[in-house]
Write a protein that holds these residues in place. Structure first.
Motif, mmCIF file in Angstrom:
data_model
loop_
_atom_site.group_PDB
_atom_site.id
_atom_site.type_symbol
_atom_site.label_atom_id
_atom_site.label_comp_id
_atom_site.label_asym_id
_atom_site.label_seq_id
_atom_site.Cartn_x
_atom_site.Cartn_y
_atom_site.Cartn_z
ATOM 1 N N MET A 43 55.643 28.303 37.471
ATOM 2 C CA MET A 43 54.803 29.837 37.179
ATOM 3 C C MET A 43 54.568 29.661 38.606
ATOM 4 S SD MET A 43 52.598 31.831 34.851
ATOM 5 C CE MET A 43 53.758 33.098 34.510
ATOM 6 N N ILE A 44 54.243 30.898 39.844
ATOM 7 C CA ILE A 44 54.229 31.078 40.634
ATOM 8 C C ILE A 44 53.051 32.360 40.811
ATOM 9 C CG2 ILE A 44 54.110 30.927 42.968
ATOM 10 C CD1 ILE A 44 55.913 29.040 42.912
ATOM 11 N N ILE A 45 52.179 32.628 41.128
ATOM 12 C CA ILE A 45 51.286 33.765 40.859
ATOM 13 C C ILE A 45 50.742 33.820 42.790
ATOM 14 C CG2 ILE A 45 49.121 35.454 40.755
ATOM 15 C CD1 ILE A 45 49.102 33.990 37.728
ATOM 16 N N GLN A 46 51.587 34.652 43.122
ATOM 17 C CA GLN A 46 51.107 35.562 44.466
ATOM 18 C C GLN A 46 50.559 36.231 45.142
ATOM 19 O OE1 GLN A 46 55.192 35.171 46.673
ATOM 20 N NE2 GLN A 46 54.444 35.164 48.417
ATOM 21 N N VAL A 47 49.105 36.407 45.633
ATOM 22 C CA VAL A 47 48.155 37.178 45.421
ATOM 23 C C VAL A 47 48.393 37.368 47.241
ATOM 24 C CG1 VAL A 47 45.762 37.967 44.832
ATOM 25 C CG2 VAL A 47 46.567 36.514 43.808
ATOM 26 N N TYR A 48 48.688 38.980 47.776
ATOM 27 C CA TYR A 48 48.397 39.461 49.026
ATOM 28 C C TYR A 48 46.797 40.216 48.799
ATOM 29 C CZ TYR A 48 52.660 38.590 49.373
ATOM 30 O OH TYR A 48 54.204 37.657 49.729
ATOM 31 N N MET A 49 46.590 39.800 50.083
ATOM 32 C CA MET A 49 44.605 40.688 50.460
ATOM 33 C C MET A 49 43.894 40.339 51.321
ATOM 34 S SD MET A 49 42.475 37.852 48.134
ATOM 35 C CE MET A 49 42.067 36.060 48.533
ATOM 36 N N GLU A 50 43.561 41.143 51.828
ATOM 37 C CA GLU A 50 42.349 40.853 53.381
ATOM 38 C C GLU A 50 41.691 39.653 53.288
ATOM 39 O OE1 GLU A 50 39.100 43.138 54.877
ATOM 40 O OE2 GLU A 50 39.858 43.912 53.640
ATOM 41 N N SER A 51 42.012 39.194 54.691
ATOM 42 C CA SER A 51 41.658 38.032 54.598
ATOM 43 C C SER A 51 40.211 37.946 54.866
ATOM 44 C CB SER A 51 41.637 37.455 56.545
ATOM 45 O OG SER A 51 41.718 38.029 56.845
ATOM 46 N N SER A 52 38.853 38.331 54.335
ATOM 47 C CA SER A 52 37.794 38.205 55.198
ATOM 48 C C SER A 52 37.129 38.012 52.915
ATOM 49 C CB SER A 52 37.503 39.899 54.588
ATOM 50 O OG SER A 52 36.925 40.602 53.405
ATOM 51 N N ARG A 53 38.299 37.676 52.518
ATOM 52 C CA ARG A 53 37.965 37.040 50.673
ATOM 53 C C ARG A 53 37.152 35.581 50.920
ATOM 54 N NH1 ARG A 53 37.524 41.604 49.227
ATOM 55 N NH2 ARG A 53 39.527 42.758 48.305
ATOM 56 N N THR A 54 36.121 35.517 50.584
ATOM 57 C CA THR A 54 35.377 33.739 50.728
ATOM 58 C C THR A 54 36.158 32.998 49.806
ATOM 59 O OG1 THR A 54 33.842 34.542 49.133
ATOM 60 C CG2 THR A 54 33.169 35.253 50.549
#
Length: 76
Positions: free
Chosen positions: A1-12
């Protein structure tokens, strides 16, 4: 199973670690999969690479900050 998360690059990295842990646990709890079957992939984007409601996220954030600053100046 693959969970793909798209997010802003500022996350630590710490935020991504916690996200991966919680997403994996949610998959185990709700889908009945084994933790070792879960892969979380983060896709990071900068604000100029995103558009919401036809407007670049960087522009939306600049407007929001300007509105907040104007509101704070109005209180002074």
């Amino acid at each position: 199973m693959i969970i793909q998360v798209y997010m802003e690059s500022s996350r630590t990295d710490d935020a991504k670690r916690l996200g991966a842990k919680l997403l994996t646990q949610a998959a185990v709890d709700t889908l009945g999969v084994q933790p070792e079957w879960v892969t979380v992939i983060y896709e990071n984007f900068d604000r100029p690479d995103w558009a919401i409601e036809g407007e670049l996220l960087s522009d939306k954030m600049a407007k929001r900050l300007a509105a907040q600053k104007a509101a704070e100046e109005g209180k002074a």
